[in-house]
Scaffold this active site. Structure first.
Site, short mmCIF file in Angstrom:
data_model
loop_
_atom_site.label_atom_id
_atom_site.label_comp_id
_atom_site.label_asym_id
_atom_site.label_seq_id
_atom_site.Cartn_x
_atom_site.Cartn_y
_atom_site.Cartn_z
N GLU A 300 0.83 -1.22 0.00
CA GLU A 300 0.00 0.00 0.00
C GLU A 300 0.85 1.25 0.00
OE1 GLU A 300 -4.19 -1.05 2.16
OE2 GLU A 300 -3.11 0.65 2.99
N HIS A 329 8.72 -26.71 0.19
CA HIS A 329 8.13 -27.84 -0.53
C HIS A 329 7.01 -27.37 -1.45
CE1 HIS A 329 10.38 -30.75 1.94
NE2 HIS A 329 10.34 -29.74 2.80
N LYS A 442 -13.41 1.59 -1.55
CA LYS A 442 -14.34 1.92 -0.45
C LYS A 442 -15.51 2.74 -0.99
CE LYS A 442 -11.21 1.96 3.56
NZ LYS A 442 -10.74 2.68 4.73
O1 PA5 Z 1 -3.57 1.25 5.73
C1 PA5 Z 1 -4.67 1.73 5.55
O2 PA5 Z 1 -4.88 2.94 5.62
C2 PA5 Z 1 -5.87 0.84 5.25
O3 PA5 Z 1 -5.54 -0.48 5.05
C3 PA5 Z 1 -6.85 0.95 6.41
O4 PA5 Z 1 -6.22 0.55 7.58
C4 PA5 Z 1 -8.09 0.08 6.19
O5 PA5 Z 1 -8.70 0.39 4.97
C5 PA5 Z 1 -9.10 0.27 7.32
O6 PA5 Z 1 -9.42 1.61 7.46
P1 PA5 Z 1 -10.04 2.18 8.78
O7 PA5 Z 1 -9.07 1.98 9.88
O8 PA5 Z 1 -10.30 3.61 8.50
O9 PA5 Z 1 -11.30 1.41 9.03
#
Ligand code: PA5
Length: 472
Positions: A300, A329, A442
């Site tokens: 990310e 394996h 989202k």
């Molecule tokens: O790293 C990130 O920002 C995302 O993976 C969020 O953690 C994830 O989408 C969850 O978001 P939130 O904590 O707002 O529910």
């Protein structure tokens, strides 16, 4: 060769198998590393300058130092939860779930939930990071609502998955005539989002703050990770101490002295040379979920289509999760003989928390080489053997060595990876702290479920039909 003095308390990183010395023409030369020195020093300076700044989403750098009061509060809350509850359930997803899951797996007994209560340091522990209805049904089959505490973790307080789980649990609590504020703890933003509003509406649900400048994937050392870890009896002070210890080891802009900066430089060079896959392979079941946590952090943060200058790009490295020795394996054949498109990172353990001797009693004939050794020796030998096989095949690999798996060393590894990611982002000149690609999904979910304000996107999505010709 003169040996460097490294503290025996340190998690170390051995980059030898990335170099020309080990891999001949397939390795990275010292000249190549030095070619990137200026870029690395600039990245280091950029990260240093933005440390602690919320606007730059760099608040996580201060987490090892700034939470004395919060830690005290968490320890007190954890003590009460341990007294009152049989099960502790994290409801969250992505950065709000992977950290708690990873730390529990690393620091708790591998069959923690199956242990009798007197052998556990806390309630049974679950991380529910999916909205598969079967999973929710099955969770409800094994917990007693009256004896369960739910830690709802969401920075935005808006994520559909987490909000859905919460709505279901709230309804169940209500039907069971249980006061939600006795069973819920929210970890969320200080001011924004549905959890803030709900907390008030429900009469003051206990809340922990996910600080402004800390993104989900950098949040494990905040209350996101600290509360669940403390509830299950993990040493959260040692976790933070470990992070500070690694931070201190990464204070230099000399790549040969700063392990996180060297990791970033090595990975950067590898990426530039087409190594688009980064395999994370712990030789430890406890560290299995560290690969999942790292996969999110690396993917990310670095998977971006725009430089900071606005110029288009498509950068990143696809993280692959593997487990030693299990995946020897399964996947190692590909790593050794397949395309030259990977960097393999091993996580090795010097002293396992169990040795498990192999008896000589039946170890005769062809099995005699095993008898009298320990499983620890065997897993370590296989780890070295795989690194050797990759080296012989000219494959880039390096080893992160933990003296042991415990909270202090885990803290070091987490901070090492976080700093490495920040440096790599700066070297690639991208924003490592946003996630527009995640946000897009989202928003599309909001539109598909008819959320107000997303009508246009909903229309666009309804035009996005499958072509019958290609549905076979
Ligand atoms: O790293 C990130 O920002 C995302 O993976 C969020 O953690 C994830 O989408 C969850 O978001 P939130 O904590 O707002 O529910």
């Amino acid at each position: 060769m003169k040996q460097k003095q490294i503290s025996p308390q340190a998690v170390t990183v051995d980059f030898t198998n990335m170099t020309k010395k080990a891999l001949k023409d397939k390795g990275i030369s010292e000249e190549r590393i030095l070619e990137e020195e200026t870029r690395a020093k600039k990245a280091f300076a950029q990260v240093q300058e933005s440390r602690g700044q919320n606007a730059a989403m760099m608040g996580w750098t201060e987490l090892p130092y700034s939470q004395e009061e919060i830690v005290e509060d968490i320890l007190e809350t954890a003590k009460n939860i341990r007294k009152k509850f049989d099960a502790f359930v994290v409801l969250g997803i992505g950065g709000s779930a992977l950290g708690p899951q990873m730390a529990a797996s690393a620091l708790l007994h591998l069959h923690y939930n199956e242990l009798p209560r007197q052998k556990r340091r806390g309630p049974r522990f679950y991380v529910e990071d999916n909205i598969d209805p079967v999973r929710m049904r099955d969770l409800l089959d094994v917990i007693d609502l009256k004896k369960t505490c739910f830690n709802v973790i969401s920075k935005s307080g808006a994520t559909s998955e987490t909000m859905t789980q919460l709505l279901i649990i709230l309804d169940l609590l209500n039907k069971a005539k249980l006061d939600p504020k006795d069973h819920l703890i929210f970890t969320t933003d200080a001011k924004k989002g549905n959890l803030v509003k709900l907390s008030e509406k429900l009469g003051g649900v206990k809340r922990y703050i996910l600080p402004d400048g800390v993104g989900g994937r950098f949040s494990e050392l905040s209350p996101v990770g600290l509360l669940p870890a403390a509830v299950t009896g993990c040493d959260i002070c040692a976790l933070l101490r470990g992070a500070a210890f690694m931070d201190d080891r990464c204070k230099s802009d000399n790549v040969f002295e700063n392990p996180a900066l060297m990791s970033a430089v090595m990975q950067y060079i590898a990426i530039c040379e087409g190594k688009n896959i980064g395999v994370m392979m712990p030789y430890s079941d406890n560290l299995r979920y560290l690969s999942d946590w790292y996969a999110q952090l690396w993917a990310e943060s670095l998977g971006k289509n725009k430089r900071l200058t606005g110029e288009s790009c498509n950068v990143g490295q696809t993280p692959v999760k593997a487990l030693g020795v299990t995946d020897q394996h399964s996947q190692v054949q590909l790593y050794t003989e397949g395309p030259f498109d990977k960097v393999v990172t091993f996580l090795s353990v010097e002293s396992y928390n169990s040795k498990m001797p192999i008896s000589k009693t039946y170890a005769d004939g062809e099995l005699s080489f095993l008898g009298g050794h320990t499983m620890e020796e065997l897993i370590q030998a296989e780890n070295s053997a795989t690194a050797y096989a990759l080296k012989k095949a000219g494959r880039l690999n390096y080893t992160i060595r933990l003296p042991q798996v415990n909270a202090f060393y885990l803290g070091q590894v987490l901070f090492l990876f976080e700093l490495q990611t920040a440096y790599a982002g700066a070297m690639l000149q991208i924003n490592a702290f946003d996630q527009p690609g995640v946000e897009a999904g989202k928003q599309a979910t909001f539109a598909l479920l008819g959320k107000e304000g997303y009508e246009k996107l909903r229309e666009e999505l309804s035009d996005d039909e499958s072509d019958p010709k290609y549905v076979i």
